[in-house]
Design a protein around this motif. Structure first.
Motif, PDB file in Angstrom:
ATOM      1  N   THR A 194      -3.021  -2.188  -7.494  1.00 28.47           N
ATOM      2  CA  THR A 194      -3.868  -1.015  -7.732  1.00 28.47           C
ATOM      3  C   THR A 194      -5.284  -1.252  -7.197  1.00 28.47           C
ATOM      4  O   THR A 194      -5.890  -0.350  -6.624  1.00 28.47           O
ATOM      5  N   GLU A 195      -5.790  -2.480  -7.362  1.00 29.21           N
ATOM      6  CA  GLU A 195      -7.107  -2.818  -6.800  1.00 29.21           C
ATOM      7  C   GLU A 195      -7.092  -2.710  -5.279  1.00 29.21           C
ATOM      8  O   GLU A 195      -8.050  -2.223  -4.674  1.00 29.21           O
ATOM      9  N   LYS A 196      -6.008  -3.166  -4.656  1.00 27.65           N
ATOM     10  CA  LYS A 196      -5.892  -3.051  -3.197  1.00 27.65           C
ATOM     11  C   LYS A 196      -5.837  -1.587  -2.774  1.00 27.65           C
ATOM     12  O   LYS A 196      -6.400  -1.207  -1.756  1.00 27.65           O
ATOM     13  N   CYS A 197      -5.153  -0.770  -3.572  1.00 26.87           N
ATOM     14  CA  CYS A 197      -5.086   0.661  -3.274  1.00 26.87           C
ATOM     15  C   CYS A 197      -6.488   1.268  -3.307  1.00 26.87           C
ATOM     16  O   CYS A 197      -6.876   2.007  -2.389  1.00 26.87           O
ATOM     17  N   LEU A 222       0.815  -1.216   0.000  1.00 26.81           N
ATOM     18  CA  LEU A 222       0.000   0.000   0.000  1.00 26.81           C
ATOM     19  C   LEU A 222       0.851   1.271   0.000  1.00 26.81           C
ATOM     20  O   LEU A 222       0.380   2.324  -0.391  1.00 26.81           O
ATOM     21  N   GLU A 223       2.094   1.169   0.389  1.00 24.13           N
ATOM     22  CA  GLU A 223       2.978   2.338   0.349  1.00 24.13           C
ATOM     23  C   GLU A 223       3.393   2.688  -1.078  1.00 24.13           C
ATOM     24  O   GLU A 223       3.974   3.744  -1.318  1.00 24.13           O
ATOM     25  N   ALA A 233      -9.371  -0.240  -2.921  1.00 21.37           N
ATOM     26  CA  ALA A 233     -10.161  -0.758  -1.808  1.00 21.37           C
ATOM     27  C   ALA A 233      -9.814  -0.053  -0.500  1.00 21.37           C
ATOM     28  O   ALA A 233     -10.653   0.061   0.393  1.00 21.37           O
ATOM     29  N   ALA A 234      -8.573   0.426  -0.394  1.00 24.93           N
ATOM     30  CA  ALA A 234      -8.136   1.146   0.798  1.00 24.93           C
ATOM     31  C   ALA A 234      -8.366   2.650   0.679  1.00 24.93           C
ATOM     32  O   ALA A 234      -7.962   3.411   1.563  1.00 24.93           O
TER      33      ALA A 234
END
Length: 156
Positions: free
Chosen positions: A29-32, A6-7, A34-35
């Motif tokens: 990018t999907e995790k970004c 995420l960093e 979602a966050a």
């Protein structure tokens, strides 16, 4: 230096066109998203040398590539680059790509190669070779040495 995937959100990350690391960056990018964070600024290059040049000239924040490729770039950078492992990215598609040998079906060579690798693992030669070339992030456990045993995936 980032310690979590995420960093890398909102940062410019270079990848080689057509490489599995494009899937890694897409999943990140999907995790970004979602966050609630900015997407990774993926920049695609025809080869890793071009990505390394962009990193050197500060047009990128990082290059996502197999550890062996990044280690080679670091070793040839005169101390300008570092190779880091971001452990939480290892579960992303293609992030744990394991490379191997391909042989003609029915030739018997695959079993011979797997057996030879297991013997090198047992006597310590395998680890010594990877340590010699500073490729500790590219090793596999002996249990992963198998004919047609890959469980890796390139995408969802």
């Amino acid at each position: 230096m980032p310690t979590t995937g995420l960093e890398l959100c909102g940062r410019k990350v270079g990848v080689e066109k057509g490489a599995g690391t494009q899937n890694v960056v897409a999943a990140l990018t999907e995790k970004c998203a979602a966050a609630g964070k900015q997407a990774v600024g993926e920049q695609v290059f025809t080869d890793l040398s071009s990505a390394a040049l962009a990193l050197q000239s500060k047009r990128l924040d990082a290059v996502a590539a197999p550890s062996a490729s990044n280690t080679a770039a670091r070793e040839n950078s005169n101390g300008r680059f570092k190779t880091i492992e971001i452990k939480d990215m290892r579960s992303l598609p293609a992030a744990t790509a394991v490379y191997g040998f391909e042989s003609k079906k029915g030739s018997g060579l695959a079993a011979v190669l797997a057996d030879a690798l297991r013997k090198l693992h047992d006597d310590g030669t395998y680890q010594k070779l990877f340590d010699t070339w500073a490729l500790s992030l590219s090793t596999v456990d002996k249990a992963q040495i198998a004919v047609n045993g890959s469980k890796q995936h390139q995408s969802k």
